[in-house]
Structures are given as structure tokens and as C-alpha cells.
Design a protein around this motif. Structure first.
Motif, PDB file in Angstrom:
ATOM      1  N   LEU A  48      26.199 -44.910  18.836  1.00  0.00           N
ATOM      2  CA  LEU A  48      26.307 -43.962  19.943  1.00  0.00           C
ATOM      3  C   LEU A  48      25.572 -44.506  21.164  1.00  0.00           C
ATOM      4  N   THR A  49      26.231 -44.456  22.318  1.00  0.00           N
ATOM      5  CA  THR A  49      25.573 -44.786  23.580  1.00  0.00           C
ATOM      6  C   THR A  49      25.434 -43.498  24.376  1.00  0.00           C
ATOM      7  N   TYR A  50      24.453 -43.465  25.273  1.00  0.00           N
ATOM      8  CA  TYR A  50      24.181 -42.251  26.032  1.00  0.00           C
ATOM      9  C   TYR A  50      23.791 -42.587  27.465  1.00  0.00           C
ATOM     10  N   GLU A  51      23.884 -41.560  28.294  1.00  0.00           N
ATOM     11  CA  GLU A  51      23.377 -41.669  29.663  1.00  0.00           C
ATOM     12  C   GLU A  51      22.925 -40.294  30.111  1.00  0.00           C
ATOM     13  N   PHE A  52      21.689 -40.210  30.593  1.00  0.00           N
ATOM     14  CA  PHE A  52      21.177 -39.004  31.230  1.00  0.00           C
ATOM     15  C   PHE A  52      21.076 -39.303  32.718  1.00  0.00           C
ATOM     16  N   SER A  53      21.624 -38.404  33.517  1.00  0.00           N
ATOM     17  CA  SER A  53      21.567 -38.588  34.964  1.00  0.00           C
ATOM     18  C   SER A  53      21.322 -37.239  35.629  1.00  0.00           C
ATOM     19  N   ILE A  54      21.020 -37.304  36.912  1.00  0.00           N
ATOM     20  CA  ILE A  54      20.825 -36.100  37.706  1.00  0.00           C
ATOM     21  C   ILE A  54      21.652 -36.249  38.975  1.00  0.00           C
ATOM     22  N   THR A  55      22.245 -35.141  39.407  1.00  0.00           N
ATOM     23  CA  THR A  55      22.952 -35.120  40.684  1.00  0.00           C
ATOM     24  C   THR A  55      22.121 -34.290  41.654  1.00  0.00           C
ATOM     25  N   LYS A  56      21.687 -34.947  42.727  1.00  0.00           N
ATOM     26  CA  LYS A  56      20.940 -34.295  43.803  1.00  0.00           C
ATOM     27  C   LYS A  56      21.552 -34.752  45.118  1.00  0.00           C
ATOM     28  N   ASP A  57      21.683 -33.835  46.029  1.00  0.00           N
ATOM     29  CA  ASP A  57      22.234 -34.164  47.350  1.00  0.00           C
ATOM     30  C   ASP A  57      23.571 -34.890  47.227  1.00  0.00           C
ATOM     31  N   ASN A  58      24.410 -34.426  46.299  1.00  0.00           N
ATOM     32  CA  ASN A  58      25.750 -34.979  46.055  1.00  0.00           C
ATOM     33  C   ASN A  58      25.729 -36.452  45.658  1.00  0.00           C
ATOM     34  N   ARG A  59      24.632 -36.901  45.059  1.00  0.00           N
ATOM     35  CA  ARG A  59      24.526 -38.292  44.618  1.00  0.00           C
ATOM     36  C   ARG A  59      24.015 -38.331  43.187  1.00  0.00           C
ATOM     37  N   LYS A  60      24.658 -39.129  42.359  1.00  0.00           N
ATOM     38  CA  LYS A  60      24.253 -39.288  40.963  1.00  0.00           C
ATOM     39  C   LYS A  60      23.146 -40.335  40.857  1.00  0.00           C
ATOM     40  N   HIS A  61      22.077 -39.972  40.116  1.00  0.00           N
ATOM     41  CA  HIS A  61      20.962 -40.881  39.857  1.00  0.00           C
ATOM     42  C   HIS A  61      20.821 -41.035  38.342  1.00  0.00           C
ATOM     43  N   VAL A  62      20.882 -42.263  37.844  1.00  0.00           N
ATOM     44  CA  VAL A  62      20.752 -42.503  36.407  1.00  0.00           C
ATOM     45  C   VAL A  62      19.265 -42.489  36.046  1.00  0.00           C
ATOM     46  N   ILE A  63      18.918 -41.619  35.072  1.00  0.00           N
ATOM     47  CA  ILE A  63      17.526 -41.478  34.643  1.00  0.00           C
ATOM     48  C   ILE A  63      17.219 -42.415  33.480  1.00  0.00           C
ATOM     49  N   HIS A  64      18.050 -42.373  32.453  1.00  0.00           N
ATOM     50  CA  HIS A  64      17.860 -43.229  31.271  1.00  0.00           C
ATOM     51  C   HIS A  64      19.220 -43.439  30.632  1.00  0.00           C
ATOM     52  N   SER A  65      19.507 -44.691  30.222  1.00  0.00           N
ATOM     53  CA  SER A  65      20.872 -44.959  29.760  1.00  0.00           C
ATOM     54  C   SER A  65      20.957 -46.202  28.892  1.00  0.00           C
ATOM     55  N   THR A  66      21.912 -46.169  27.977  1.00  0.00           N
ATOM     56  CA  THR A  66      22.329 -47.379  27.271  1.00  0.00           C
ATOM     57  C   THR A  66      23.705 -47.810  27.775  1.00  0.00           C
ATOM     58  N   ILE A  67      24.265 -47.032  28.718  1.00  0.00           N
ATOM     59  CA  ILE A  67      25.580 -47.320  29.284  1.00  0.00           C
ATOM     60  C   ILE A  67      25.456 -48.099  30.590  1.00  0.00           C
ATOM     61  N   SER A  68      24.525 -47.695  31.447  1.00  0.00           N
ATOM     62  CA  SER A  68      24.328 -48.374  32.731  1.00  0.00           C
ATOM     63  C   SER A  68      22.831 -48.523  33.001  1.00  0.00           C
ATOM     64  N   VAL A  69      22.475 -49.024  34.166  1.00  0.00           N
ATOM     65  CA  VAL A  69      21.077 -49.322  34.497  1.00  0.00           C
ATOM     66  C   VAL A  69      20.398 -48.086  35.090  1.00  0.00           C
ATOM     67  N   SER A  70      19.218 -47.766  34.569  1.00  0.00           N
ATOM     68  CA  SER A  70      18.440 -46.642  35.082  1.00  0.00           C
ATOM     69  C   SER A  70      17.833 -47.002  36.430  1.00  0.00           C
ATOM     70  N   GLU A  71      17.659 -45.975  37.276  1.00  0.00           N
ATOM     71  CA  GLU A  71      17.051 -46.206  38.584  1.00  0.00           C
ATOM     72  C   GLU A  71      15.540 -46.368  38.444  1.00  0.00           C
ATOM     73  N   ASN A  72      14.958 -47.196  39.303  1.00  0.00           N
ATOM     74  CA  ASN A  72      13.530 -47.500  39.242  1.00  0.00           C
ATOM     75  C   ASN A  72      12.638 -46.272  39.330  1.00  0.00           C
ATOM     76  N   ILE A  73      13.029 -45.286  40.130  1.00  0.00           N
ATOM     77  CA  ILE A  73      12.152 -44.127  40.320  1.00  0.00           C
ATOM     78  C   ILE A  73      11.993 -43.310  39.035  1.00  0.00           C
ATOM     79  N   TYR A  74      12.912 -43.453  38.094  1.00  0.00           N
ATOM     80  CA  TYR A  74      12.830 -42.713  36.830  1.00  0.00           C
ATOM     81  C   TYR A  74      12.414 -43.581  35.649  1.00  0.00           C
ATOM     82  N   ARG A  75      12.557 -44.886  35.764  1.00  0.00           N
ATOM     83  CA  ARG A  75      12.373 -45.785  34.624  1.00  0.00           C
ATOM     84  C   ARG A  75      11.016 -45.619  33.939  1.00  0.00           C
TER      85      ARG A  75
END
Length: 151
Positions: A48-75
Motif C-alpha cells: 500500500l502506498t499513501y499520501e497525506f496532503s492539505i489544500t490551503k488557498d486553493n493549493r495542494k501541499h504534500v505533508i507526507h507521502s510514499t507516492i510523491s515528495v513531501s514539502e519541506n515545511i512539513y517534512r
């Protein structure tokens, strides 16, 4: 019907029957951390692969993922644990600037039916505290230790 086409149809149906299905997505406060629980139905033994993200100000931010790269501010603040039928995101130092629409996305390897996605709106003042009992259930070693220590 062509035998090759018949086999392809059967394989497609079998793949559809083996998908992961998100049953529930919930969020709570654990001290100063946000916990997002993504409960799913396990219909396959495929990884199983997963991705947790947040949408703020109409923009998706990846928090933690095995699907794509997490953003530095959440890593450095994010951690994920996986248990049977449950993927948990822990976001340390949760503040009102972390409010938004949280998304859990799951995908099983070789599952051609697509990703399972569920969203939850998280507002700090409206979050409940995480129940103590559910914490024990998710960490079964604590529960086992507690049961073994009873007279």
C-alpha cells in the motif's frame, strides 16, 4: 468471444475486486499534534502506498507521502504510522496556520482501479481531543503490557 479478450475482462474484474477502499477519515488533537486517521478496507495483500496532503488557498501541499515528495515545511513535523487497516498522520506543533482540507490518498500496487481519496476539513477550535482508549488500541504493545500487568 476471443479467449484473449475473455482473459483480459476476467483480469480487469479481479483487479477491481482487489482494490483498497477508504472507509473513514477522522482528525483529533493529541496534545499539540494533529492526528489524522485514514481507515481502509484491506482487500489485497499488495503493498500500500499513501499520501497525506492539505489544500490551503486553493493549493495542494504534500505533508507526507510514499507516492510523491513531501514539502519541506512539513517534512520535519510529520510522521506516519501504519497498522492493520489504518494509516495515521501525526503533524507536530499543529497551529491555526495548519488548518485546511486534509486529504488521505491510498493506492495498492498493481491496482488499476485508481487511487482511493477522502477529505476532511480541519479547524483547530473544532477538533476534539483524541480518545485515550483509541491510542491504546493503535499501539497494541501498550495494551498487551497493561493486560499482562493485571493480577
Amino acid at each position: 468471444m476471443n479467449p484473449t479478450v475473455g482473459i483480459a475482462v476476467i483480469l480487469t474484474v479481479l483487479q477491481a475486486a482487489n482494490c483498497q477502499m477508504i472507509k473513514d477519515l477522522s482528525a483529533c488533537l493529541l496534545g499539540q499534534s494533529l492526528r489524522v486517521d485514514c481507515h481502509y478496507e484491506n482487500k489485497t495483500s499488495n503493498p500500500l502506498t499513501y499520501e497525506f496532503s492539505i489544500t490551503k488557498d486553493n493549493r495542494k501541499h504534500v505533508i507526507h507521502s510514499t507516492i510523491s515528495v513531501s514539502e519541506n515545511i512539513y517534512r520535519s513535523r510529520a510522521n506516519v504510522t501504519m497498522h492493520k487497516n489504518l494509516v495515521c498522520l501525526y503533524l507536530q506543533g499543529f497551529t491555526t496556520s495548519d488548518e485546511g482540507v486534509y486529504m488521505c490518498e491510498l493506492k495498492a500496487t498493481n491496482d488499476y482501479t485508481g487511487n482511493q481519496i477522502k477529505n476532511i476539513t480541519v479547524i483547530k477550535d473544532k477538533l476534539e481531543k483524541c480518545a485515550g482508549f483509541s491510542l491504546l488500541i493503535q499501539n497494541t504493545s501498550w495494551l498487551l503490557l497493561l493486560l499482562l500487568s493485571l493480577p
